[in-house]
Motif scaffolding. Structure first.
Motif, mmCIF file in Angstrom:
data_model
loop_
_atom_site.group_PDB
_atom_site.id
_atom_site.type_symbol
_atom_site.label_atom_id
_atom_site.label_comp_id
_atom_site.label_asym_id
_atom_site.label_seq_id
_atom_site.Cartn_x
_atom_site.Cartn_y
_atom_site.Cartn_z
ATOM 1 N N VAL A 80 -17.149 -45.897 -19.421
ATOM 2 C CA VAL A 80 -18.551 -46.066 -19.797
ATOM 3 C C VAL A 80 -18.662 -47.238 -20.764
ATOM 4 O O VAL A 80 -17.787 -47.449 -21.604
ATOM 5 C CB VAL A 80 -19.181 -44.797 -20.438
ATOM 6 C CG1 VAL A 80 -19.318 -43.700 -19.420
ATOM 7 C CG2 VAL A 80 -18.402 -44.320 -21.632
ATOM 8 N N LEU A 138 -22.814 -38.456 -15.526
ATOM 9 C CA LEU A 138 -22.719 -39.883 -15.853
ATOM 10 C C LEU A 138 -23.693 -40.718 -15.028
ATOM 11 O O LEU A 138 -24.328 -41.637 -15.522
ATOM 12 C CB LEU A 138 -21.292 -40.391 -15.639
ATOM 13 C CG LEU A 138 -20.265 -39.911 -16.671
ATOM 14 C CD1 LEU A 138 -18.866 -40.366 -16.280
ATOM 15 C CD2 LEU A 138 -20.615 -40.422 -18.065
ATOM 16 N N ALA A 173 -26.564 -43.146 -16.355
ATOM 17 C CA ALA A 173 -26.551 -44.558 -15.975
ATOM 18 C C ALA A 173 -27.919 -44.964 -15.440
ATOM 19 O O ALA A 173 -28.444 -46.023 -15.766
ATOM 20 C CB ALA A 173 -25.483 -44.803 -14.918
ATOM 21 N N ASN A 187 -23.007 -48.196 -11.263
ATOM 22 C CA ASN A 187 -23.715 -47.093 -10.608
ATOM 23 C C ASN A 187 -24.653 -47.565 -9.493
ATOM 24 O O ASN A 187 -25.122 -46.768 -8.702
ATOM 25 C CB ASN A 187 -24.487 -46.263 -11.639
ATOM 26 C CG ASN A 187 -25.453 -47.101 -12.425
ATOM 27 O OD1 ASN A 187 -25.041 -48.010 -13.147
ATOM 28 N ND2 ASN A 187 -26.740 -46.829 -12.282
ATOM 29 N N VAL A 205 -21.986 -47.170 -16.259
ATOM 30 C CA VAL A 205 -20.852 -46.362 -15.804
ATOM 31 C C VAL A 205 -20.109 -47.163 -14.744
ATOM 32 O O VAL A 205 -20.709 -47.654 -13.789
ATOM 33 C CB VAL A 205 -21.342 -45.026 -15.213
ATOM 34 C CG1 VAL A 205 -20.170 -44.247 -14.632
ATOM 35 C CG2 VAL A 205 -22.034 -44.204 -16.292
#
Length: 532
Positions: free
Chosen positions: A440, A418, A422, A498, A429
Motif C-alpha cells: 500500500v 484494500l 483504493a 487497483n 494498492v
C-alpha cells in the motif's frame, strides 16, 4: 470567472460552494461549527476540545478524527444563510491527507483560508494555497484567534502578500490585540463590532457608525485603543488596495476579516462576505467541452468516495458535485465510464454525519449517492451526453509498506478491504507481479495508521504493516509492445494498481534514471488523471 457570463437561474445564483483550507490547529473545525450555528443548522456549537461525548464535533465523524480532534476525511455540509444556500466542503487540515484535499478543491468555486493570528502563514496553508492558485480559485481570508496574543496586523497582511503573492485588502480591522482585543471595525459597512467574551455562542453586537470621525466611536472604544486604531486605519487606507470584486474572482486579491471563531466573533461578517463577494457556481472543465451551470441537462462528477459512513451498513457514498442543471430524485443518469444508466433513487444531502434525502438539487450543490462500488473518483454522470470532467488528479505515493492479514486465511477478505479503500482514494494498492501480498502506498505516514485502524474497525481484520524495499511508485506508459518487454525484463519491480494499470516500483532515484536511459520509449509518471 468572467463577468460576461449569462445570468444564472435564481436557484443556482444563490449558491456558494466553498472549502475551508488551513494549517492544522488554525481553528478550521471551530469555524465550520460556527458557520453551521449561524446558518441555523445546529443549535449549539460542540466545543472541539470539550470532554467525552460533547467533543464530537459535527463535521468529524470517523472514529480516529474524533479521538484526535483532527479532520481526516473531507465531508460536505449544506445550510442556508439569509437568502443564500452555502455548500461547505470541509478539508483535512493535516498535511498527511493532502491528496484528498487536492481533489476536494476541484469541486468548489472558492476557498476560505484560515490563518492563526499568532503564527501567520504556515507550511500547510502555503501548499493548499498553491493548489488554489493552480485552479485560480477566489480566496477569502479569516485571521483567527485575535483574542490571543497575536502579531501586528500589518505584519500578518505583509506576510500573506509576500508568501502567497496575492494582494490583501482589509474587510475589517481589529481593535486591540490579545487580552486587549475588544472587536473589529467593519470597513465594508462602517460598523463597529464588539465581542462578548461571556457568551461564546452569542452573535456579536453591531453598532452603526457614520464613518471613522463619528464621535460615538469614543463611547465604545477606550481612548488608548482608539488612538492606535485610527492611526492604523489611516496607514491601511494609504498602503493597502481597496476591495475589488473582479480581482477577488480572478484569484489575485483576497479580502481579510479578523476575529475569534471560538468566541463566535467575526464569523458573521465573513459569511456576509462569502454571500456578497463569493462566486456563484462556475463552469467546469470537461472533455470535449466546458460544462456551464445554467445548462438545462444535469451533469455532475465524483470527487470523493467515502466507505462505511454508517458501519452498520456496508455502504459507500460517492460525493458528487453537480456541474449543471436541476436534479430531481429518481432521475436516470448515464454513468459515462461504463455507459450504463443509473437510477438515482436515494441521493442524500449532508449535514456533517447527518444526512437527509435530497428531493432536488441544483448546479453547485453536493449530493451523496449511495452505491455498491460502481462509482469511483473522477466519474462523470450526465443525462446521456458523453462528457468527462477533467483535472481530478491522482498522485504517486511517497511512502510504501507491505501489508498482510494477521490471519493468513483471511487474505481474500483483506484484498476486498484494500480494493475498497483504493477506490475511495484513501490509499494506493499495488499487487506485485512476483510474490504474494499487497503493497500500500500513501502520501503521509498518518494514513497508514488510519488505514490499519479502519480495516480493523470496519472489517474486523487485524493487519500487519511492514516496511517495503520500495520507496515510491511510477505509472508506466508507452507503446504496448515496449511496455510489455520492459515489464518482462523488470519483473521484480512491476506491479498493477487497483485500476489494473502498470506500475513500476522504485527503490532509488537511480532506478528511475536507469529506465529513462535504457528504455527511451517508456514513460514513468508521478501523477495520473482519475479516469472516468
Amino acid at each position: 470567472m468572467l463577468d460576461n457570463r449569462p445570468t444564472l437561474p435564481p436557484e443556482i445564483a444563490r449558491r456558494r460552494t466553498f472549502a475551508i483550507i488551513s494549517h492544522p490547529d488554525a481553528g478550521k473545525t471551530t469555524l465550520t461549527e460556527k458557520f453551521l450555528l449561524y446558518g441555523g443548522a445546529i443549535q449549539m456549537a460542540g466545543q472541539v476540545r470539550a470532554k467525552g461525548e460533547a467533543r464530537r464535533t459535527r463535521s468529524d465523524f470517523m472514529k480516529m478524527e474524533q479521538d484526535r480532534g483532527i479532520s481526516v476525511s473531507a465531508s460536505a455540509m449544506s445550510f442556508d444563510f439569509q437568502t443564500f444556500r452555502f455548500n461547505l466542503v470541509d478539508t483535512p487540515g493535516h498535511s498527511d491527507f493532502s491528496e484528498d484535499t487536492y481533489r476536494t478543491l476541484t469541486a468548489v468555486d472558492a476557498a476560505v483560508m484560515v490563518i492563526d493570528g499568532a503564527k501567520g502563514v504556515e507550511s500547510q496553508t502555503q501548499k493548499l494555497f498553491e493548489v488554489c492558485r493552480m485552479r485560480d480559485l477566489p480566496i477569502l481570508t479569516f485571521c483567527n484567534k485575535m483574542d490571543r496574543e497575536s502579531r501586528d496586523t500589518f505584519d500578518i497582511i505583509d506576510e500573506i502578500q509576500q508568501n502567497l503573492a496575492i494582494d490583501v485588502t482589509p474587510a475589517s480591522w481589529p481593535i486591540g490585540r490579545g487580552r486587549e482585543f475588544i472587536g473589529t471595525y467593519d470597513l465594508l459597512r462602517d460598523r463597529l463590532e464588539l465581542m462578548d467574551r461571556a457568551d461564546r455562542n452569542k452573535i456579536a453586537e453591531s453598532i452603526k457608525i457614520n464613518g471613522l470621525d463619528d464621535p460615538s466611536l469614543a463611547e465604545h472604544v477606550p481612548a488608548d485603543l482608539l488612538d492606535v486604531f485610527l492611526e492604523e486605519i489611516e496607514m491601511a487606507k494609504e498602503l493597502l488596495p481597496t476591495m475589488d470584486r473582479q480581482a477577488l474572482l480572478e484569484g489575485t486579491m483576497t479580502p481579510i476579516w479578523f476575529g475569534s471563531a471560538i468566541n463566535s466573533f467575526g464569523v458573521q461578517e465573513l459569511m456576509q462576505g462569502i454571500a456578497d463577494f463569493g462566486p456563484e457556481p462556475q463552469p467546469q472543465r470537461a472533455e470535449p467541452r466546458f460544462l456551464a451551470p445554467e445548462e438545462v441537462k444535469v451533469a455532475g462528477f465524483v470527487f470523493k468516495v467515502q466507505a462505511n459512513m454508517d458501519p452498520k451498513h456496508r455502504d459507500r457514498v460517492a460525493f458528487v458535485r453537480l456541474a449543471s442543471g436541476h436534479f430531481k430524485r429518481g432521475m436516470k443518469l448515464t454513468h459515462v465510464r461504463s455507459k450504463k444508466q443509473m437510477s438515482i433513487s436515494n441521493p442524500v444531502l449532508f449535514l456533517a454525519a447527518d444526512r437527509e434525502l435530497a428531493d432536488e438539487a441544483w448546479a453547485g450543490d453536493i449530493i451523496g449517492i449511495p452505491n455498491h462500488g460502481q462509482l469511483r473518483i473522477g466519474d462523470t454522470l450526465t443525462e446521456g451526453e458523453t462528457l468527462r470532467v477533467t483535472g481530478i488528479p491522482s498522485f504517486a505515493p511517497e511512502l510504501l509498506q507491505s501489508i498482510r492479514a494477521g490471519d493468513p486465511l483471511k487474505a481474500k477478505h483483506l484484498e476486498k478491504a484494500l480494493m475498497q479503500f483504493a477506490e475511495e482514494g484513501a490509499a494506493k494498492v499495488f499487487k506485485p507481479m512476483i510474490g504474494s501480498g499487497f503493497i500500500v502506498g500513501v502520501v503521509g505516514a498518518l494514513q497508514f495508521e488510519v488505514l490499519a485502524s479502519r480495516i480493523e474497525l470496519e472489517y474486523g481484520l487485524p493487519v500487519r504493516m511492514e516496511p517495503s524495499q520500495f520507496t515510491s511508485a511510477r505509472w508506466v506508459s508507452g507503446p504496448l509492445a515496449k511496455v510489455d518487454a520492459f515489464a518482462q525484463a523488470n519483473k521484480q519491480h512491476m506491479a498493477r494498481d487497483n485500476d489494473d494499470d502498470m506500475v513500476f516500483l522504485t527503490r532509488l532515484q537511480w532506478d528511475i534514471d536507469r529506465v529513462a536511459r535504457d528504455y527511451p520509449d517508456v514513460a514513468l509518471t508521478a501523477t495520473k488523471e482519475m479516469m472516468a
